[in-house]
Design a protein around this motif. Structure first.
Motif, PDB file in Angstrom:
ATOM      1  N   VAL A 109      -0.337  -4.774   6.408  1.00 17.99           N
ATOM      2  CA  VAL A 109      -0.414  -5.045   4.558  1.00 17.99           C
ATOM      3  C   VAL A 109      -1.236  -4.452   4.198  1.00 17.99           C
ATOM      4  O   VAL A 109      -1.179  -4.369   2.904  1.00 17.99           O
ATOM      5  CB  VAL A 109      -0.400  -6.035   4.360  1.00 17.99           C
ATOM      6  N   ALA A 110      -2.409  -4.870   4.929  1.00 21.91           N
ATOM      7  CA  ALA A 110      -3.762  -3.764   4.250  1.00 21.91           C
ATOM      8  C   ALA A 110      -5.223  -3.882   5.093  1.00 21.91           C
ATOM      9  O   ALA A 110      -4.774  -4.454   6.080  1.00 21.91           O
ATOM     10  CB  ALA A 110      -3.919  -5.043   2.609  1.00 21.91           C
ATOM     11  N   ILE A 111      -5.753  -3.111   4.737  1.00 18.39           N
ATOM     12  CA  ILE A 111      -6.995  -2.874   5.710  1.00 18.39           C
ATOM     13  C   ILE A 111      -8.400  -3.343   4.545  1.00 18.39           C
ATOM     14  O   ILE A 111      -8.656  -2.893   3.255  1.00 18.39           O
ATOM     15  CB  ILE A 111      -7.127  -1.517   5.881  1.00 18.39           C
ATOM     16  N   VAL A 112      -8.957  -4.836   5.159  1.00 19.31           N
ATOM     17  CA  VAL A 112      -9.867  -5.001   4.280  1.00 19.31           C
ATOM     18  C   VAL A 112     -11.443  -4.918   4.807  1.00 19.31           C
ATOM     19  O   VAL A 112     -11.611  -4.937   5.898  1.00 19.31           O
ATOM     20  CB  VAL A 112      -9.864  -6.944   4.335  1.00 19.31           C
ATOM     21  N   LEU A 113     -12.246  -3.467   4.208  1.00 19.39           N
ATOM     22  CA  LEU A 113     -13.467  -3.977   4.273  1.00 19.39           C
ATOM     23  C   LEU A 113     -14.985  -4.429   3.840  1.00 19.39           C
ATOM     24  O   LEU A 113     -14.487  -4.597   2.686  1.00 19.39           O
ATOM     25  CB  LEU A 113     -14.099  -1.631   4.345  1.00 19.39           C
ATOM     26  N   THR A 114     -15.488  -4.763   4.627  1.00 22.64           N
ATOM     27  CA  THR A 114     -16.386  -6.041   4.024  1.00 22.64           C
ATOM     28  C   THR A 114     -17.080  -5.261   3.574  1.00 22.64           C
ATOM     29  O   THR A 114     -18.075  -5.571   2.846  1.00 22.64           O
ATOM     30  CB  THR A 114     -16.726  -6.845   5.668  1.00 22.64           C
ATOM     31  N   ILE A 120      -8.415  -1.814   0.818  1.00 25.94           N
ATOM     32  CA  ILE A 120      -9.727  -3.066   0.079  1.00 25.94           C
ATOM     33  C   ILE A 120     -11.052  -2.446   0.127  1.00 25.94           C
ATOM     34  O   ILE A 120     -11.281  -3.123   1.701  1.00 25.94           O
ATOM     35  CB  ILE A 120      -8.843  -3.788   0.057  1.00 25.94           C
ATOM     36  N   GLY A 121     -11.462  -2.949  -0.558  1.00 27.67           N
ATOM     37  CA  GLY A 121     -13.119  -3.041  -0.085  1.00 27.67           C
ATOM     38  C   GLY A 121     -13.520  -2.718  -2.220  1.00 27.67           C
ATOM     39  O   GLY A 121     -13.483  -2.929  -3.034  1.00 27.67           O
ATOM     40  N   SER A 122     -15.473  -3.549  -1.564  1.00 26.11           N
ATOM     41  CA  SER A 122     -16.053  -3.694  -3.138  1.00 26.11           C
ATOM     42  C   SER A 122     -16.216  -1.728  -3.678  1.00 26.11           C
ATOM     43  O   SER A 122     -15.602  -0.785  -3.127  1.00 26.11           O
ATOM     44  CB  SER A 122     -17.488  -3.874  -2.929  1.00 26.11           C
ATOM     45  N   LYS A 123     -16.514  -1.563  -4.745  1.00 26.64           N
ATOM     46  CA  LYS A 123     -16.789  -0.323  -4.882  1.00 26.64           C
ATOM     47  C   LYS A 123     -17.440   0.680  -4.332  1.00 26.64           C
ATOM     48  O   LYS A 123     -17.169   1.961  -4.157  1.00 26.64           O
ATOM     49  CB  LYS A 123     -17.878  -0.652  -6.667  1.00 26.64           C
ATOM     50  N   VAL A 126      -8.163  -0.095  -3.232  1.00 29.15           N
ATOM     51  CA  VAL A 126      -7.436  -1.611  -3.979  1.00 29.15           C
ATOM     52  C   VAL A 126      -9.081  -1.738  -4.495  1.00 29.15           C
ATOM     53  O   VAL A 126     -10.385  -2.613  -3.207  1.00 29.15           O
ATOM     54  CB  VAL A 126      -7.074  -2.562  -3.736  1.00 29.15           C
ATOM     55  N   GLN A 127     -10.096  -2.036  -5.354  1.00 33.33           N
ATOM     56  CA  GLN A 127     -11.560  -2.405  -5.656  1.00 33.33           C
ATOM     57  C   GLN A 127     -11.389  -3.587  -5.701  1.00 33.33           C
ATOM     58  O   GLN A 127     -10.909  -4.418  -6.879  1.00 33.33           O
ATOM     59  CB  GLN A 127     -11.634  -1.097  -6.551  1.00 33.33           C
TER      60      GLN A 127
END
Length: 559
Positions: A78-83, A106-109, A129-130
């Motif tokens: 459903v998504a890849i989250v980058l820390t 998905i991640g920060s700016k 997705v920021q």
């Protein structure tokens, strides 16, 4: 204590209402971080990084996590989250998106800016997705909440993964610097609030678990860096990770104070610092940053170069400078500042670079002789602090070699957790959270996936063994003319030698061994089988005679 499986035993189907956590990299190693959460038939990926090769892996650019266990389930991701934006957490994303390009990232700016630039080089336009600390997002059956964490790069995030099976909190890489350069501290209040709500599984950064106390603050480096700039008689060459924005900021500030001009060297350094500056994460004092070509018009005592290569990577700028394979030539009185830690496994390569630079006349300043680097990871005191705040029901140490994982597990148990509540897992292990309890239920095969130029996965341990033999033992090619009817030698074979001290004439005694082997071979043997027989025979003879194991290849020509 849940310990990793010694042999892969396929995990059973995930029970209804349970959540599975599986690392495809990052356990038992420093790098290649990738965690996969499974719940209700869907997958969530947290980080997808690379591992940099060691000396015994010649010709390899980077090493990827092994995607094979999820390859037939990519539509369930459903998504890849980058820390955060370090290579050991984002470097593998382009290779995963090659297999399914529309997975949301998905991640920060800053993290997204770094990954977008990387993906552009691969010809991939990602769905991004920021997010920021304090935000909540839902992807499939996963409710995600993000928390600010302090690290050696701005914009790091921890992520809480909430499902019907419970809540998992993944710290990513973090520390608890109380005086960070960007004034953004780890959200301990958020951790405490989540702990009060209930954390069923706490996945914690283990890299510094063996280090007692608390990690030194970034601001404490300023005096040592200032000393380098105050005392260096000629040029200063600073080597750092291309994403280490905080360290580069300190160097920029020191250069401005001492009236020096700075130029970035290397594509990744120029790209990343350009992004950081554009987004406001790097503040460049007016007139300090110049184009590399402009430095030729300045006296040496006014010059600062910032490049990559602090880990001794063979193709990075600093290694090429040390090998005299770069436009920058080191001279007597130059100062080289290594502003990064030594990643385990890279020590020999780093010290080789240091020795080469010293031989060329440079004064090399590094962590071993000056306080010019602090870790970006929480030490033991910080980890214990977090355990006492979060009060997790279960713990799974992540990110580190096995000794780091075990040290982290011991810290968790010292805070009151039972051994059954702590899982020391290996890459590929399935750690299931079911009815509030964790267990390692099985394991899938995971191996190194080597990137060799444009080839992904083509290089194998066997081919690397051949490369090592070529580098260390040399090559022998045996050209044999064989009677196809009798499989006997029509004449003595020729030996072509590369990288071996003995002359072809020294191999005459090997002919008898070849003749004996061919005489005992079945007449039905093909040329390929006879070539393998000759190769094995000569290899055994070489080892017995010279105690050497060169790479042997045989070519058979019909008489």
């Amino acid at each position: 204590m849940n310990l990793p499986h010694q042999l892969p035993i396929a995990p059973p189907a995930l029970p209804a209402g349970a959540m599975r956590v599986m690392n495809l990299g990052g356990l038992g190693e420093v790098g290649r971080n990738m965690t996969v959460f499974e719940f209700a038939g869907k997958l969530l990926v947290v980080d997808c990084g690379v591992l940099f090769p060691e000396e015994h892996q010649p010709g390899i650019d980077v090493i990827l996590p092994d995607f094979s266990s999820i390859r037939d389930r990519l539509q369930d991701v459903v998504a890849i989250v980058l820390t955060h934006g370090h290579e050991d957490h984002i470097g593998g994303v382009p290779y995963l998106l090659r297999e399914r390009r529309d997975i949301p990232v998905i991640g920060s700016k800053l993290t997204l800016a770094f990954i977008k630039a990387k993906l552009k080089e691969h010809g991939i336009s990602p769905r991004t997705v920021q997010v920021a600390e304090g935000q909540n997002k839902k992807f499939g059956p996963f409710d995600l909440e993000f928390f600010a964490v302090n690290h050696s790069i701005p914009d790091g995030l921890a992520v809480a993964v909430k499902t019907g099976a419970g809540t998992a909190l993944h710290t990513g890489d973090f520390k608890m610097d109380q005086f960070p350069l960007d004034q953004r501290i780890t959200d301990l209040a958020g951790f405490a609030r989540l702990g009060a709500e209930g954390v069923d599984l706490f996945l914690t950064d283990s890299t510094n678990a063996e280090v007692p106390g608390f990690t030194t603050s970034e601001e404490d480096l300023a005096p040592a860096i200032d000393t380098v700039f105050r005392t260096a008689p000629r040029r200063i060459i600073v080597s750092s990770f291309a994403s280490h924005v905080h360290r580069i900021q300190q160097v920029m500030d020191a250069a401005h104070r001492h009236g020096r001009k700075v130029a970035f060297v290397g594509r990744s350094m120029v790209r990343n610092m350009g992004i950081a500056r554009e987004l406001g994460y790097l503040t460049v004092p007016r007139g300090t940053l110049v184009d590399f070509k402009a430095l030729s018009n300045l006296p040496d005592k006014k010059v600062v170069l910032i490049c990559t290569g602090s880990q001794g990577e063979p193709m990075a700028a600093l290694s090429r400078i040390a090998n005299r394979d770069h436009m920058i030539e080191i001279g007597e009185g130059d100062t080289v500042l290594l502003a990064s830690s030594l990643i385990p496994g890279n020590e020999n390569a780093i010290y080789r670079v240091i020795n080469s630079l010293t031989r060329l006349g440079a004064n090399v300043v590094h962590k071993g002789n000056a306080k010019v680097h602090v870790s970006g990871h929480a030490s033991a005191g910080e980890l214990v602090y977090c355990y006492n705040i979060v009060k997790p029901k279960n713990v799974m140490p992540v990110h580190g070699e096995f000794r780091h994982l075990k040290a982290n597990a011991k810290l968790a148990m010292r805070t009151g957790l039972d051994a059954s509540q702590v899982a020391i897992a290996d890459n590929g292990d399935a750690v299931d959270l079911h009815n509030g309890k964790i267990s390692i239920t099985g394991s899938v095969p995971v191996g190194y996936v080597f990137v060799d130029g444009q080839t992904v996965g083509g290089a194998t341990e066997e081919s690397l063994e051949d490369r090592r033999k070529l580098a260390e033992e040399g090559l022998i090619t045996v050209l044999a003319i064989v009677d196809p009817d009798t499989s006997a030698l029509a004449e003595d074979p020729e030996f072509f030698v590369r990288g071996f001290v003995h002359k072809p004439a020294d191999f005459s005694p090997a002919v008898q061994a070849i003749e004996k082997a061919l005489s005992s071979a079945p007449r039905s043997h093909s040329s390929v089988q006879l070539e393998a027989l000759i190769e094995n025979t000569v290899s055994r003879w070489m080892h017995k005679t010279y105690r050497r194991s060169p790479l042997v290849t045989a070519i058979i020509v019909d008489a």
